[in-house]
Design an enzyme around this catalytic site. Structure first.
Site, PDB file in Angstrom:
ATOM      1  N   LYS A 111       1.050  -1.183   0.274  1.00 40.83           N
ATOM      2  CA  LYS A 111       0.013  -0.021   0.084  1.00 40.83           C
ATOM      3  C   LYS A 111       0.825   1.342  -0.147  1.00 40.83           C
ATOM      4  CE  LYS A 111      -4.567  -2.610   0.591  1.00 40.83           C
ATOM      5  NZ  LYS A 111      -3.831  -3.520   1.281  1.00 40.83           N
TER       6      LYS A 111
HETATM    7  C1  PLP Z   1      -4.053  -4.583   0.470  1.00 38.71           C
HETATM    8  C2  PLP Z   1      -3.834  -6.014   0.622  1.00 38.71           C
HETATM    9  C3  PLP Z   1      -3.719  -7.291  -0.241  1.00 38.71           C
HETATM   10  C4  PLP Z   1      -5.474  -6.685  -0.735  1.00 38.71           C
HETATM   11  O1  PLP Z   1      -5.099  -6.279  -2.139  1.00 38.71           O
HETATM   12  P1  PLP Z   1      -6.492  -5.493  -2.976  1.00 38.71           P
HETATM   13  O2  PLP Z   1      -5.767  -4.497  -4.005  1.00 38.71           O
HETATM   14  O3  PLP Z   1      -7.331  -5.144  -1.971  1.00 38.71           O
HETATM   15  O4  PLP Z   1      -7.176  -6.937  -3.230  1.00 38.71           O
HETATM   16  C5  PLP Z   1      -3.525  -8.343  -0.157  1.00 38.71           C
HETATM   17  N1  PLP Z   1      -2.211  -8.495   0.469  1.00 38.71           N
HETATM   18  C6  PLP Z   1      -1.580  -7.718   1.344  1.00 38.71           C
HETATM   19  C7  PLP Z   1      -0.712  -7.468   2.526  1.00 38.71           C
HETATM   20  C8  PLP Z   1      -2.127  -6.101   1.703  1.00 38.71           C
HETATM   21  O5  PLP Z   1      -2.269  -4.864   2.273  1.00 38.71           O
END
Ligand code: PLP
Length: 470
Positions: A111
């Site tokens: 993120k």
């Molecule tokens: C947010 C997240 C996901 C999922 O990503 P999306 O964009 O919501 O599909 C997978 N793994 C981790 C560690 C995350 O923080």
């Protein structure tokens, strides 16, 4: 570049899409055309610094809101805080298998890659003559932490983060709640992530609140999040020999933001053979691909909490494109979802979905087993989310959904030290926190527990917001 809403109407600029997050009718913004990358542009990215590729790929989406040079400085700054010089390094785990490590940013999950950039963009473009903004963020753990890091210096806004109480890991929670800055407000909601997301969407669709507080959303429903994530698909593919070599990606998926960014890369001209969706037991997407029915069930808590989601918002963006941008068809499906908790994809839509995507779910034992097996075979310690992606990649290979000579890249979305209990149980290794965050346990936490109720949340925002009243 202009943007349109997936449920019709509303054409707007990048800035408007950035600040509003969601279209007024609840639709999601997508660009009206895909900027295109030539094969030689793609192969030219091999060996280029990540920030260079990011600048080149993202700039055409921005319109005239920022100059090339200003954006160059912004991108450099966004990725300067990553601890690996490659920003997103590739690790080889098999003859044609790779893991793309997306977790070298300040909060150790992918993120950060989008959030570090979006805070720069929002800071650069004061909306509505510098009015005090209120950012809303629903998080299953990692988005909130990344937002805290990205926006802690942005004093001209309030940031409200809703996480599902007791359903994020301790490290995820502490990354959000130990922040001292008064403009960041944490809410532990007595509900699931889907409840958090629903409340945020409801607040957005309240025109009066939205206008008064100048709401913006920084969840992956915000287009700017997606566009920043397109970059690593392209940079990884280029360094592995695309477009001359066939490539596929396996992506541990929750809200469908990350993998949808892969779809965007594909639309821009990166020829991806297959996009593999990995889900945990919250397997909405795997069921959609198998049955053609999108049906929300109750959320089950797992050791990959960032994917404990039953409503994958960004799937709407994909459907919009696959229906030939038929916004009225999307509006009907979303109305059905709201009223009955489900909608059905017709045969043509299912066929176009299967053309590029496949999906596999991974239960809790398989997650543990995969972490253990990867460690035994390669010495690599992976986190539970990444394990879901690896399991899906292996299933796709064994079922022939990916050619044997295709390069298959699994996205590693979190650092193993974010989920130390699961990792230790599977591998016997207790992954230490990187030094930069090792004092998390000593800091005092600050958060408000609130019931799963929109009105209570909106009252809290009312009383806590530092917005200048007028
Ligand atoms: C947010 C997240 C996901 C999922 O990503 P999306 O964009 O919501 O599909 C997978 N793994 C981790 C560690 C995350 O923080």
């Amino acid at each position: 570049m202009h943007y349109e809403g997936s449920r019709g109407g509303c054409v707007c600029s990048f800035e408007e899409a950035l600040f509003s997050g969601l279209a007024p009718d609840g639709g999601l913004y997508v660009p009206v055309v895909w900027p295109s990358l030539t094969p030689s542009a793609i192969s030219g990215y091999a060996g280029s610094p990540y920030a260079f590729v990011a600048h080149d790929v993202i700039f055409p989406f921005l319109g005239s809101c920022i100059s090339k040079n200003e954006f160059r400085v912004m991108v450099e700054k966004a990725y300067s805080g990553f601890t690996h010089p490659a920003v997103v390094p590739l690790v080889q785990t098999g003859a044609n298998d790779f893991i793309l490590e997306l977790f070298h940013g300040p909060t150790m999950a992918f993120k950060d890659i989008a959030m570090q950039l979006i805070s720069g963009l929002m800071d650069h473009m004061p909306c509505d003559s510098g009015r005090h903004k209120t950012l809303l963020c629903a998080t299953s753990g990692d988005t909130g932490a990344a937002a805290v890091e990205a926006f802690r210096d942005c004093q001209n806004m309030d940031l409200f983060i809703l996480h599902p109480k007791g359903r994020v890991s301790e490290i995820q929670r502490r990354q959000m709640t130990t922040v001292k800055e008064g403009h960041i407000h944490n809410i532990a909601l007595e509900g699931s992530f889907d409840d958090c997301q629903r409340i945020v969407k409801t607040l957005f669709s309240d025109c009066v609140m939205r206008e008064r507080f100048c709401f913006s959303g920084i969840n992956s429903i915000n287009w700017a999040r997606i566009v920043a994530q397109v970059v690593y698909y392209i940079s990884a593919a280029a360094s592995l020999g695309a477009p001359h070599r066939k490539i596929a990606f396996s992506v541990p998926t929750g809200n469908f933001g990350d993998i949808y960014a892969g779809y965007v890369a594909h639309c821009m001209g990166l020829n991806i053979e297959r996009l593999i969706i990995g889900t945990n037991v919250n397997d909405l997407l795997t069921r959609v691909l198998r049955t053609g029915v999108y049906e929300v069930q109750d959320v089950i808590a797992t050791q990959s909490p960032s994917m404990d989601i039953q409503l994958s918002s960004n799937f709407e963006r994909l459907l919009f494109d696959l229906t030939g941008r038929d916004s009225s068809c999307i509006a009907v499906m979303m109305e059905s979802l709201k009223l009955y908790g489900r909608f059905v994809l017709d045969e043509a839509l299912c066929a176009s979905l299967h053309h590029l995507f496949c999906s596999y779910s991974c239960n809790e034992e398989e997650t543990v087993w995969t972490m253990k097996d990867v460690f035994r075979r390669t010495g690599l310690v992976i986190d539970p989310h990444t394990a879901v992606g690896v399991k899906a990649a292996r299933s796709a290979r064994s079922e022939g959904a990916v050619d044997v000579d295709t390069v298959l890249v699994t996205l590693a979305t979190a650092h193993p030290s974010k989920f130390p209990k699961s990792v230790r149980a599977a591998t016997g290794i207790f992954p230490d926190l990187p030094e930069r965050v090792s004092d998390l346990y000593a800091e005092e936490e600050r958060y408000e527990v609130l019931p799963n109720d929109v009105r209570t949340v909106s009252c809290f925002i009312e009383t806590q917001s530092r917005r200048i009243r007028y």
